[in-house]
Design an enzyme around this catalytic site. Sequence first.
Site, mmCIF file in Angstrom:
data_model
loop_
_atom_site.group_PDB
_atom_site.id
_atom_site.type_symbol
_atom_site.label_atom_id
_atom_site.label_comp_id
_atom_site.label_asym_id
_atom_site.label_seq_id
_atom_site.Cartn_x
_atom_site.Cartn_y
_atom_site.Cartn_z
ATOM 1 C CG ASP A 78 -1.930 -1.116 1.225
ATOM 2 O OD1 ASP A 78 -2.379 -1.493 0.127
ATOM 3 O OD2 ASP A 78 -2.262 -1.624 2.309
ATOM 4 C CG ASP A 86 -6.765 -1.520 -1.499
ATOM 5 O OD1 ASP A 86 -7.087 -2.709 -1.623
ATOM 6 O OD2 ASP A 86 -5.802 -1.146 -0.797
#
Length: 219
Positions: free
Chosen positions: A144, A178
């Site tokens: 991430d 995401d």
Amino acid sequence: MSLKKAIGIIVLVLLIDQISKIYIKTNFQLRDSVDVFGWFKILFVENKGMAWGVELPGTYGKLFLTLFRLFAITAIGYWLYDAVKKHSSRILIVSIALIFAGALGNIIDSVFYGIIFNGSEGQVATFLPDEGGYASVFHGRVVDMLYFPMVDTTWPEWVPWLGGDRLSFFDPVFNIADSAITVGVALLIIFNKRAFPKKKKENKREVVKEVVEVDPNRA
């Protein structure tokens, strides 16, 4: 919308997602950050579990999660194929394609990143290191890097119980995969009626006209 165009969306999302992850993984140490704007940073973190960093307990928790993701993406893939086959609305097909691409992007991390990269703690990871990766297959961590700390301050001292504590919004760190999932789900919610149009019930009643032939010979 054709299956070919849906696959094009998936490939495009996957390329952007994986290129960004590989770049971060091979140029940043864990928790390194770069300020882009005051409200947007590139912050390298690794997610060991589900969304928001939730982890499944036990030795086989991560393995179960990855296998569940593989099962889920198979179901999403069939949903996409079925929607195209039934000539469903464009918005539905685009949404499913985005959700599929996002799920697949994170699955790639979970399945392969543990064996193709070494660790990022205190060092920049190497792609295909000679000494092997940081984990076995199915046990990789999701990369991430997108962080939007729109509010990062402290509560005023006069606020009961919270005075002086950190006040922040928006804390989660996420990635392109995401984002694709979020956009896909948002499209389904916002354009629900277009994505799932109700078939108009055709209650056309046929009026049967009985043609009474009058026999002229009949008195």
